[in-house]
Design an enzyme around this catalytic site. Structure first.
Site, PDB file in Angstrom:
ATOM      1  N   THR A  15       0.807  -1.218   0.000  1.00  0.00           N
ATOM      2  CA  THR A  15       0.000   0.000   0.000  1.00  0.00           C
ATOM      3  C   THR A  15       0.846   1.277   0.000  1.00  0.00           C
ATOM      4  O   THR A  15       0.311   2.376  -0.003  1.00  0.00           O
ATOM      5  CB  THR A  15      -0.926   0.032   1.232  1.00  0.00           C
ATOM      6  OG1 THR A  15      -0.120  -0.102   2.415  1.00  0.00           O
ATOM      7  CG2 THR A  15      -1.938  -1.111   1.190  1.00  0.00           C
ATOM      8  N   GLY A  17       5.206   2.947  -0.772  1.00  0.00           N
ATOM      9  CA  GLY A  17       6.608   2.734  -1.138  1.00  0.00           C
ATOM     10  C   GLY A  17       6.832   1.772  -2.290  1.00  0.00           C
ATOM     11  O   GLY A  17       6.140   1.815  -3.305  1.00  0.00           O
ATOM     12  N   GLY A  19       6.380  -1.467  -2.529  1.00  0.00           N
ATOM     13  CA  GLY A  19       5.304  -2.422  -2.802  1.00  0.00           C
ATOM     14  C   GLY A  19       4.251  -1.810  -3.703  1.00  0.00           C
ATOM     15  O   GLY A  19       3.804  -2.424  -4.681  1.00  0.00           O
ATOM     16  N   SER A 137      17.260  -6.243   3.167  1.00  0.00           N
ATOM     17  CA  SER A 137      17.787  -4.891   3.332  1.00  0.00           C
ATOM     18  C   SER A 137      19.301  -4.970   3.331  1.00  0.00           C
ATOM     19  O   SER A 137      19.876  -5.990   3.736  1.00  0.00           O
ATOM     20  CB  SER A 137      17.331  -4.299   4.663  1.00  0.00           C
ATOM     21  OG  SER A 137      18.131  -3.180   4.988  1.00  0.00           O
ATOM     22  N   TYR A 150      16.817  -5.460  13.517  1.00  0.00           N
ATOM     23  CA  TYR A 150      16.284  -5.372  12.155  1.00  0.00           C
ATOM     24  C   TYR A 150      17.208  -6.092  11.166  1.00  0.00           C
ATOM     25  O   TYR A 150      16.759  -6.908  10.354  1.00  0.00           O
ATOM     26  CB  TYR A 150      16.128  -3.896  11.777  1.00  0.00           C
ATOM     27  CG  TYR A 150      15.732  -3.621  10.344  1.00  0.00           C
ATOM     28  CD1 TYR A 150      14.425  -3.847   9.908  1.00  0.00           C
ATOM     29  CD2 TYR A 150      16.650  -3.097   9.426  1.00  0.00           C
ATOM     30  CE1 TYR A 150      14.051  -3.560   8.600  1.00  0.00           C
ATOM     31  CE2 TYR A 150      16.285  -2.805   8.132  1.00  0.00           C
ATOM     32  CZ  TYR A 150      14.985  -3.038   7.716  1.00  0.00           C
ATOM     33  OH  TYR A 150      14.628  -2.755   6.425  1.00  0.00           O
TER      34      TYR A 150
END
Ligand SMILES: NC(=O)c1ccc[n+]([C@@H]2O[C@H](COP(=O)([O-])OP(=O)(O)OC[C@H]3O[C@@H](n4cnc5c(N)ncnc54)[C@H](OP(=O)(O)O)[C@@H]3O)[C@@H](O)[C@H]2O)c1
Ligand SMILES: NC(=O)c1ccc[n+]([C@@H]2O[C@H](COP(=O)([O-])OP(=O)(O)OC[C@H]3O[C@@H](n4cnc5c(N)ncnc54)[C@H](OP(=O)(O)O)[C@@H]3O)[C@@H](O)[C@H]2O)c1
Lengths: 248, 253
Positions: A15, A17, A19, A137, A150
């Site tokens: 929804t 960025g 994606g 990432s 992360y």
């Protein structure tokens, strides 16, 4: 014939960025797309942006109940599909001494565990010859202060890509990872609500990057679609889209 | 509109295998293409096959004078290069360390490493802003396997060149990346073995390769198109693996 005609894609975290950019590119190329998100604002804006025919579904990527419901919805909507893009993710910045158990769990639940079970539940619906792309990432290969949990969760995700690739091979489903460097998406303002801090971090990332700029969501989307549909002899691999950050 | 519309591409080792398949893909995507190889016969055949929008030039990338002549020709004809695919490479004879001769070693390095280095260096004056340089490495540079020490290490050197060149050339707006193919069906097996042996080798490949097949050259060409085009505009210094998974997992536990 359009480039992605007759293709069906599911984007978890679609929804905003990268994606969302991927969803738009697929729709423009003639594909059918189902995206998920969580925040009401994101779901509503995606509804508008994907008015051309995208299906927008509210689903928390961390919740196994939601993932089950999503699989049922995808089955009802598409039957089978061709691309699963597992992209929902977020990085909380916290140095080691300030990383609470809650932060740690949030990082692994969203970035690793949710992705694991999304692939488990949705892979049975992917067509032979289809493809899975996971968003990792640069933090999974480069040590970055404040991003231990992360980075480790994304490293777990990168590792999933290899094993899923081996396990889904008999069904001729390829699994790869796309590895973004600093990309100009709404995530930055979510991570750094204070405007001046966001601007400062952005400036730092720009300076550190070999290309001296941030990437765009579209640049990541193109790499995702390359992995999904063109890279027919590539599986278990990782494609960095990072301006050279992790490579030089 | 083609994904490489209006671009000028030079492909060394473009007269057969992966390079030739890439030349076809580049042409299909709207580029004009110069292919380079050593053997005049293959150069002529490639020219016939590729047609009007392609130029085929005989040059040995291990010979700096011939590289100069090649780029003089490219300059006269096209004035610039948007895509340089430095793909010429040879496997050399498979030899264990104790049987390796300095001649066999040097031959592999002359084409694969020195050839690649100067193919890029001598192209610099012609490389347009926004140009993409692609080097062909090999999955062999990720593995330890017997009898290919010269070849595998030469490709590890090429992988390193991709990173160093990327760092140096990004200041001019030139991107450098590498493609690492796994076993690709470029007739290499048919060339090296008898028909009965080919059957045996193919059977063995089916059981040992995760995808149970070699890559088709067109599949590697797809990767080259991605790296050549602006679709990869934020990809730099990377090595894209197209090996059917060989280097990334084992298919049996
Ligand atoms: N941007 C970068 O610099 C960068 C760098 C490296 C890696 N990444 C990774 O790239 C991916 C995409 O990031 P982006 O920059 O495009 O971020 P973004 O603009 O914030 O988009 C993230 C998407 O994931 C969704 N999402 C997040 N948490 C979710 C949850 N619990 N359940 C369902 N959906 C959820 C978001 O929806 P809601 O807004 O509704 O939550 C949104 O659709 C992430 O995995 C991120 O970690 C980004
Ligand atoms: N096929 C595979 O399984 C595989 C796997 C990994 C990597 N690769 C790499 O992929 C690249 C292409 O290989 P391929 O399989 O397509 O092989 P190929 O069919 O034998 O083609 C090699 C090409 O390079 C040219 N060439 C070789 N040495 C040259 C030199 N010194 N100067 C100019 N041109 C030269 C050849 O032309 P002449 O013979 O006329 O010189 C031919 O056009 C090579 O770098 C190879 O190492 C191949």
């Amino acid at each position: 014939m359009e480039r992605y005609e007759a293709k069906r894609a599911v984007i978890i975290g679609g929804t905003s960025g990268m994606g969302l950019a991927t969803a738009k590119m697929l729709l423009d190329g003639g594909a059918r797309v189902l995206v998920t998100g969580r925040s009401q604002a994101g779901l509503e804006s995606a509804q508008k942006e994907l008015a051309k025919g995208g299906v927008v579904v509210s689903s928390d990527a961390r919740s196994l109940t939601d993932i089950d419901a999503l699989a049922a919805r995808v089955k009802a909507e598409f039957g089978a599909f061709d691309l699963l893009f597992v992209n929902a993710g977020f990085g909380l910045f916290a140095p080691l001494e300030n990383t609470t158990e809650a932060i740690y769990d949030e990082m692994f639940n969203l970035n690793a565990k949710g992705a694991f079970f999304a692939v488990q539940k949705l892979a049975p619906l992917i067509n032979r010859g289809g493809s899975v792309v996971l968003t990792t990432s640069v933090a999974n290969v480069k040590g970055m202060p404040g991003l231990a949990a992360y980075g480790a969760a994304k490293a777990a995700l990168r590792s999933f890509a290899r094993v899923f690739a081996a396990e889904l091979l008999p069904r001729e489903i390829r699994v790869n990872a796309v590895t973004p460097g600093p990309i100009d998406t709404p995530i930055l303002n979510k991570a750094f609500p204070a405007k001046d801090v966001a601007a400062q971090v952005t400036e730092q990332m720009r300076g550190l990057n070999p290309m001296k700029r941030l990437g765009t969501s579209e640049e990541v989307a193109k790499a995702v679609l390359f992995l999904a549909f063109d890279a027919t002899f590539t599986t278990g691999a990782e494609l960095p889209v990072d301006g050279g950050w992790s490579q030089l | 509109m083609g994904r490489l519309q209006g671009k000028v591409a030079v492909i060394t080792g473009g007269t057969s295998g992966i390079g030739l398949a890439t030349a076809k893909a580049f042409l299909r995507e709207g580029a004009r293409v110069v292919v380079v190889g050593r053997d005049q016969k293959k150069v002529d055949q490639a020219k016939d096959l590729l047609g009007e929008r392609a130029v085929a030039v005989r040059a040995d990338v291990a010979n700096l004078d011939e590289l100069d002549a090649l780029y003089a020709r490219v300059r006269d004809e096209f004035q610039r290069i948007d895509v340089l695919f430095a793909n010429a490479g040879i496997p050399g004879a498979p030899l264990p360390v104790d049987k390796m001769t300095s001649e066999a070693f040097d031959a592999v390095y002359a084409t694969n490493v020195r050839g690649t280095f100067f193919t890029v260096q001598k192209a610099l004056p012609l490389l347009a802003t926004g140009a993409s340089v692609i080097l062909t490495t090999s999955i062999a540079n990720d593995f330890g396997r017997a009898n290919v020490s010269a070849y595998a290490s030469s490709k590890a050197a090429v992988r390193s060149l991709a990173q160093s060149f990327a760092a140096e050339l990004i200041g001019r707006g030139v991107r450098v990346n590498a493609i690492s193919p796994g076993g690709t069906d470029t007739g290499i097996i048919a060339k090296r073995f008898s028909p009965e042996q080919v059957k045996v080798v193919m059977e063995r490949l089916k059981t040992t390769l995760p995808l149970k097949r070699l890559a088709q050259p067109e599949e590697i060409a797809n990767v080259a198109v991605f790296l050549a085009s602006d679709e990869s505009s934020y990809v730099l210094g990377a090595e894209l693996v197209a090996d059917g998974g060989v280097s990334r997992f084992t298919s049996v536990f």
